[in-house]
Design an enzyme around this catalytic site. Structure first.
Site, PDB file in Angstrom:
ATOM      1  N   GLY A 193     -17.547   2.276  -1.405  1.00 33.37           N
ATOM      2  CA  GLY A 193     -18.426   3.449  -1.360  1.00 33.37           C
ATOM      3  C   GLY A 193     -19.722   3.285  -2.116  1.00 33.37           C
ATOM      4  CE1 TYR A 200      -3.161  -2.875   0.239  1.00 32.76           C
ATOM      5  CE2 TYR A 200      -3.559  -2.354   2.539  1.00 32.76           C
ATOM      6  CZ  TYR A 200      -3.823  -3.119   1.425  1.00 32.76           C
ATOM      7  OH  TYR A 200      -4.757  -4.129   1.498  1.00 32.76           O
ATOM      8  CB  THR A 254     -21.998   4.932   1.303  1.00 34.37           C
ATOM      9  OG1 THR A 254     -21.602   5.664   0.126  1.00 34.37           O
ATOM     10  CG2 THR A 254     -20.865   4.008   1.738  1.00 34.37           C
TER      11      THR A 254
END
Length: 370
Positions: free
Chosen positions: A261, A100, A264
């Site tokens: 996302g 990452y 949501t």
């Protein structure tokens, strides 16, 4: 966030729907959850306990997938706020990986996620005594051979994190070859006291059983398998991975639990995500998703919860599942903490699953196919 109206307790719920910020004040008996109230669970058959929901740090420092290919001081401060807000809300389990924000991307302004997490932990612990459970991962790159490569990579991760050991060390994905050596390396890490527990990620049922059996011969439990799992990506239920985790006592750690996302309500056909996610969650897909998102909102109203909190609670209610949504800022971290301390009914769980089954799943990262 809380406010008082005529002496009564109210919670102010905020979430985005189609790019617009929605706010609703609702009566609430308890506005906040203290650290002591956050329930912890054991990871598999290990002695490691973590909060029932963790925080994913994939976006911290990343410029290859998140952050619109740019990392700056503003995003650094937002990530730090996400960390502190999570701790304040009682969430102390954080998941990162050596890839990452990989070092070679620093020419583009990236900072390694492990380095950031280590910095955030150190700064927090300078202010107060707080225990943080760190999970990181070994990248099974083709040129890494044998059990020694696992220990070497782990020690580099420990250096970036600024610690002498971590709570959970995972194989990020199956290697093209050398997987038995990698599993041996995990066992060596436990025996050398460098980790408290070990796990795998993106492992199929067959690979999962093989890894479990190999570690069991050394008396070491396989604590977890981290896979893509959400209301609209239920492949672990269909390919035997979830059932195998339950059978063998391996905790399923769910990444992308809010479908990056998409669940949501933040995105609509008129307002799709940007960057790589825009090629995955297209306007056509988001159009099919809207009836489910609308029902998620309606269910949330019954509990005074946002859509994000509903879909995370749906995963927690599956049992033996620890979701790790990625928090880029304090607002998101606050949302995630609100998924704890309550539970959807069985009827609601099955209703949402049935609605979601009408939507063909999409995947957000290629290693999920391994």
């Amino acid at each position: 966030m809380a406010l008082q109206v005529n002496g009564a307790g109210f919670s102010l719920l905020r979430w985005r729907r189609g790019g617009a910020l929605r706010t609703r004040a609702v009566a609430s008996e308890s506005v906040a959850t203290t650290r002591e109230e956050v329930e912890k669970v054991k990871l598999g058959g290990s002695d490691l306990t973590v909060t029932k929901l963790g925080i994913g740090a994939w976006s911290w420092g990343d410029t290859a997938y998140w952050n619109d290919f740019q990392w700056d001081d503003r995003k650094l401060k937002a990530a730090k706020a996400a960390f502190d807000t999570s701790i304040d809300g009682g969430i102390t389990f954080f998941d990162t990986a050596e890839v990452y924000g990989m070092t070679y991307l620093q020419v583009m302004g990236a900072v390694n996620s492990e380095t950031l997490l280590g910095r955030f932990i150190k700064e927090r612990q300078q202010k107060e005594a707080v225990e943080v459970a760190v999970a990181t991962k070994f990248a099974a790159l083709p040129w890494r051979l044998g059990r020694g490569s696992v220990l070497s990579a782990l020690k580099d991760s420990l250096s970036r994190l600024g610690v002498s050991s971590v709570e959970l060390y995972q194989l990020h994905w199956p290697g093209i070859w050398g997987n038995k050596g990698y599993i041996d390396g995990l066992g060596d890490a436990v025996e050398q006291g460098l980790v408290k527990a070990v796990g795998v990620s993106n492992y199929s049922e067959r690979r999962l059983r093989d890894a479990y059996d190999q570690l069991k011969k050394r008396g070491i439990p396989l604590a977890s398998n981290q896979v893509n799992y959400s209301l609209i990506y239920r492949i672990p239920e269909e390919n035997g991975v979830k059932a195998t985790c339950d059978e063998l006592g391996i905790t399923l750690i769910a990444y992308s639990p809010i479908a990056q996302g998409a669940l949501t309500g933040k995105y609509t056909p008129e307002n799709p995500p940007t960057g790589p996610r825009g090629r995955i969650y297209t306007p056509e897909f988001l159009k099919k998703l809207q009836p489910l998102v609308t029902r998620i909102e309606e269910v949330g109203q019954n509990y005074r919860k946002t859509p994000t909190q509903v879909v995370l609670n749906w995963l927690i209610a599956q049992d033996n599942v620890v979701p790790i949504p990625g928090a880029k800022n304090a607002e998101q971290a606050t949302q995630f903490a609100g998924a704890l301390g309550w539970r959807l009914t069985e009827q609601e769980i099955e209703e949402l699953r049935a609605l979601a089954s009408e939507i063909n799943p999409v995947i957000g990262f290629p290693v999920e196919k391994l």
